[in-house]
Design a protein around this motif. Structure first.
Motif, PDB file in Angstrom:
ATOM      1  N   LYS A   1       0.842  -1.205   0.000  1.00 31.25           N
ATOM      2  CA  LYS A   1       0.000   0.000   0.000  1.00 31.25           C
ATOM      3  C   LYS A   1       0.875   1.252   0.000  1.00 31.25           C
ATOM      4  O   LYS A   1       2.018   1.235   0.462  1.00 31.25           O
ATOM      5  CB  LYS A   1      -0.907   0.015   1.238  1.00 31.25           C
ATOM      6  CG  LYS A   1      -1.721  -1.249   1.471  1.00 31.25           C
ATOM      7  CD  LYS A   1      -2.848  -1.378   0.476  1.00 31.25           C
ATOM      8  CE  LYS A   1      -3.879  -2.423   0.909  1.00 31.25           C
ATOM      9  NZ  LYS A   1      -3.335  -3.691   1.374  1.00 31.25           N
TER      10      LYS A   1
ATOM     11  N   VAL B   1     -11.354   8.433  -2.020  1.00 26.84           N
ATOM     12  CA  VAL B   1     -11.589   6.991  -2.172  1.00 26.84           C
ATOM     13  C   VAL B   1     -10.482   6.199  -1.483  1.00 26.84           C
ATOM     14  O   VAL B   1     -10.733   5.199  -0.782  1.00 26.84           O
ATOM     15  CB  VAL B   1     -11.676   6.616  -3.662  1.00 26.84           C
ATOM     16  CG1 VAL B   1     -11.836   5.109  -3.829  1.00 26.84           C
ATOM     17  CG2 VAL B   1     -12.815   7.356  -4.328  1.00 26.84           C
ATOM     18  N   THR B   2      -9.236   6.634  -1.669  1.00 27.02           N
ATOM     19  CA  THR B   2      -8.105   5.957  -1.024  1.00 27.02           C
ATOM     20  C   THR B   2      -8.236   6.025   0.490  1.00 27.02           C
ATOM     21  O   THR B   2      -7.996   5.030   1.194  1.00 27.02           O
ATOM     22  CB  THR B   2      -6.778   6.607  -1.464  1.00 27.02           C
ATOM     23  OG1 THR B   2      -6.652   6.512  -2.884  1.00 27.02           O
ATOM     24  CG2 THR B   2      -5.595   5.923  -0.807  1.00 27.02           C
TER      25      THR B   2
ATOM     26  N   ARG C   1     -10.979   6.317   2.281  1.00 28.86           N
ATOM     27  CA  ARG C   1     -12.079   5.442   2.735  1.00 28.86           C
ATOM     28  C   ARG C   1     -11.653   3.980   2.745  1.00 28.86           C
ATOM     29  O   ARG C   1     -11.942   3.244   3.691  1.00 28.86           O
ATOM     30  CB  ARG C   1     -13.309   5.639   1.848  1.00 28.86           C
ATOM     31  CG  ARG C   1     -14.099   6.900   2.179  1.00 28.86           C
ATOM     32  CD  ARG C   1     -15.476   6.837   1.536  1.00 28.86           C
ATOM     33  NE  ARG C   1     -15.390   6.866   0.079  1.00 28.86           N
ATOM     34  CZ  ARG C   1     -15.359   7.986  -0.641  1.00 28.86           C
ATOM     35  NH1 ARG C   1     -15.384   9.167  -0.033  1.00 28.86           N
ATOM     36  NH2 ARG C   1     -15.302   7.951  -1.959  1.00 28.86           N
ATOM     37  N   ASN C   2     -10.979   3.545   1.703  1.00 29.10           N
ATOM     38  CA  ASN C   2     -10.552   2.150   1.625  1.00 29.10           C
ATOM     39  C   ASN C   2      -9.553   1.800   2.734  1.00 29.10           C
ATOM     40  O   ASN C   2      -9.697   0.786   3.430  1.00 29.10           O
ATOM     41  CB  ASN C   2      -9.941   1.853   0.257  1.00 29.10           C
ATOM     42  CG  ASN C   2     -10.960   1.946  -0.865  1.00 29.10           C
ATOM     43  OD1 ASN C   2     -12.170   1.817  -0.626  1.00 29.10           O
ATOM     44  ND2 ASN C   2     -10.492   2.155  -2.085  1.00 29.10           N
ATOM     45  N   ARG C   3      -8.531   2.642   2.895  1.00 26.54           N
ATOM     46  CA  ARG C   3      -7.522   2.372   3.917  1.00 26.54           C
ATOM     47  C   ARG C   3      -8.078   2.554   5.329  1.00 26.54           C
ATOM     48  O   ARG C   3      -7.652   1.873   6.266  1.00 26.54           O
ATOM     49  CB  ARG C   3      -6.307   3.308   3.720  1.00 26.54           C
ATOM     50  CG  ARG C   3      -5.664   3.194   2.358  1.00 26.54           C
ATOM     51  CD  ARG C   3      -5.038   1.829   2.151  1.00 26.54           C
ATOM     52  NE  ARG C   3      -4.587   1.670   0.775  1.00 26.54           N
ATOM     53  CZ  ARG C   3      -5.287   1.083  -0.186  1.00 26.54           C
ATOM     54  NH1 ARG C   3      -6.482   0.570   0.090  1.00 26.54           N
ATOM     55  NH2 ARG C   3      -4.830   0.977  -1.405  1.00 26.54           N
ATOM     56  N   TYR C   4      -9.047   3.430   5.461  1.00 24.92           N
ATOM     57  CA  TYR C   4      -9.651   3.705   6.764  1.00 24.92           C
ATOM     58  C   TYR C   4     -10.305   2.444   7.337  1.00 24.92           C
ATOM     59  O   TYR C   4     -10.099   2.080   8.500  1.00 24.92           O
ATOM     60  CB  TYR C   4     -10.648   4.850   6.594  1.00 24.92           C
ATOM     61  CG  TYR C   4     -11.730   4.956   7.640  1.00 24.92           C
ATOM     62  CD1 TYR C   4     -11.442   5.400   8.923  1.00 24.92           C
ATOM     63  CD2 TYR C   4     -13.052   4.634   7.333  1.00 24.92           C
ATOM     64  CE1 TYR C   4     -12.435   5.509   9.877  1.00 24.92           C
ATOM     65  CE2 TYR C   4     -14.050   4.745   8.283  1.00 24.92           C
ATOM     66  CZ  TYR C   4     -13.741   5.181   9.549  1.00 24.92           C
ATOM     67  OH  TYR C   4     -14.713   5.299  10.492  1.00 24.92           O
ATOM     68  N   HIS C   5     -11.069   1.751   6.509  1.00 20.62           N
ATOM     69  CA  HIS C   5     -11.718   0.517   6.959  1.00 20.62           C
ATOM     70  C   HIS C   5     -10.698  -0.581   7.250  1.00 20.62           C
ATOM     71  O   HIS C   5     -10.844  -1.343   8.213  1.00 20.62           O
ATOM     72  CB  HIS C   5     -12.726   0.035   5.911  1.00 20.62           C
ATOM     73  CG  HIS C   5     -13.910   0.951   5.756  1.00 20.62           C
ATOM     74  ND1 HIS C   5     -14.825   1.151   6.766  1.00 20.62           N
ATOM     75  CD2 HIS C   5     -14.325   1.733   4.715  1.00 20.62           C
ATOM     76  CE1 HIS C   5     -15.760   2.007   6.364  1.00 20.62           C
ATOM     77  NE2 HIS C   5     -15.477   2.375   5.110  1.00 20.62           N
ATOM     78  N   GLU C   6      -9.644  -0.662   6.436  1.00 20.27           N
ATOM     79  CA  GLU C   6      -8.615  -1.674   6.658  1.00 20.27           C
ATOM     80  C   GLU C   6      -7.889  -1.436   7.983  1.00 20.27           C
ATOM     81  O   GLU C   6      -7.578  -2.386   8.716  1.00 20.27           O
ATOM     82  CB  GLU C   6      -7.618  -1.665   5.501  1.00 20.27           C
ATOM     83  CG  GLU C   6      -8.211  -2.117   4.165  1.00 20.27           C
ATOM     84  CD  GLU C   6      -7.230  -1.946   3.026  1.00 20.27           C
ATOM     85  OE1 GLU C   6      -6.136  -1.403   3.275  1.00 20.27           O
ATOM     86  OE2 GLU C   6      -7.545  -2.354   1.891  1.00 20.27           O
TER      87      GLU C   6
END
Length: 319
Positions: free
Chosen positions: A266, A301-302, A304-309
């Motif tokens: 990442k 978008v990046t 949001r995706n990394r936030y959940h991970e």
């Protein structure tokens, strides 16, 4: 002989007599010698201490040869690799004023203009020095725009000098190698900047910067560790003005992600931005994804995706 010359001769004789008396012992008239180790002036004949606690006006260091003396000497301006001539040449100021702040006459201004022209010609005597002057100017400009400290600029200047000495520039632009040198120096110093941030201040595009950076690192054998997402957190937190508690929470989230291997493959900038956003939410601070994305130069978008991970990795981490 005139009266004036007689008076001058008499005054010279008196000064000579006073100097000779000051060099003689007041007790026995013997010769005075200076003991530098004890800071005293003593008589060589009777041993009378005439003066003590003298001021040592010499350097506090010792040198045993000329090379060591030149190396330890601190006389003059400090040298710096951020200038093509190491800062040793003279620079004529652009203000057309004298030492008292008064404006120069038209004739003097013309003279100073000619002197500046010749001074610049002497400072850059060949194409290599002109190349170096242009590149170091670019490094200084970009570092100022990115807010990088002088240590990073100095390191970037050294990297560029090495690339120039090893003939890595043919086929590549001066701006590209200068940008790659600054990018590498920032990562070495632990104050990295993303390629998107570098691109905003550079005169070359991101693809050329990345390509030149890989080439310079490979050819010069630079040891640069992979970027750590935690290195971006303090700057993002400062620009977003979030609390110390939120910054510490962001670091904890990133450590949990590294322990679980979520960060592998990442972008470290995206991970840091998502960690800052998640930490702000967990500490009840008002920060939006668009604000974080603007500071970190990443998309929402990046984040949001990394936030959940990150939150999933933190929940799965052992207590």
């Amino acid at each position: 002989m005139t009266d004036t010359s007689i008076r001058e001769r008499t005054s010279d004789e008196r000064s000579t007599e006073s100097e000779s008396e000051s060099l003689a012992c007041p007790e026995c008239g013997g010769k005075l010698v200076s003991d530098e180790e004890r800071g005293e002036t003593v008589c060589a004949d009777c041993g009378l201490v005439v003066e003590e606690d003298e001021i040592d006006r010499g350097p506090e260091w010792r040198a045993f040869d000329a090379a060591e003396k030149d190396e330890k000497s601190r006389v003059g301006a400090p040298t710096t690799k951020m200038m093509h001539d190491d800062g040793l040449s003279t620079n004529i100021g652009w203000q057309d004023k004298d030492a008292y702040g008064q404006s120069l006459s038209s004739r003097q201004r013309e003279k100073m203009s000619r002197l500046r022209t010749w001074n610049e010609r002497f400072r850059t005597r060949d194409s290599k020095e002109r190349n170096l002057k242009q590149a170091l100017g670019e490094i200084d400009r970009m570092a100022s725009a990115l807010g990088l400290p002088d240590t990073v600029r100095e390191t970037a200047s050294v990297i560029y000098r090495r690339a120039l000495d090893e003939d890595l520039l043919p086929g590549r632009s001066i701006e590209g190698v200068a940008t790659a040198s600054l990018y590498a120096a920032a990562r070495q110093a632990g104050t990295p900047r993303s390629l998107d941030e570098i691109e905003t201040v550079s005169r070359v595009d991101r693809a050329e910067v990345a390509r030149t950076y890989r080439y310079v690192v490979r050819e010069l054998g630079l040891e640069i560790q992979p970027a750590d997402p935690e290195q971006y957190v303090p700057r993002f937190a400062s620009e977003l003005e979030i609390s110390d508690e939120a910054e510490m929470r962001a670091r904890e989230l990133l450590r949990s992600a590294k322990d679980s291997g979520v960060h592998s493959g990442k972008s470290p900038v995206g991970m840091a931005a998502a960690a800052v956003y998640a930490a702000a939410l967990l500490t009840n601070e008002q920060v939006t994804q668009s604000e974080v994305g603007e500071v970190a130069s990443v998309s929402e978008v990046t984040i949001r995706n990394r936030y959940h991970e990150l939150l999933d990795a933190d929940d799965a981490a052992p207590v």
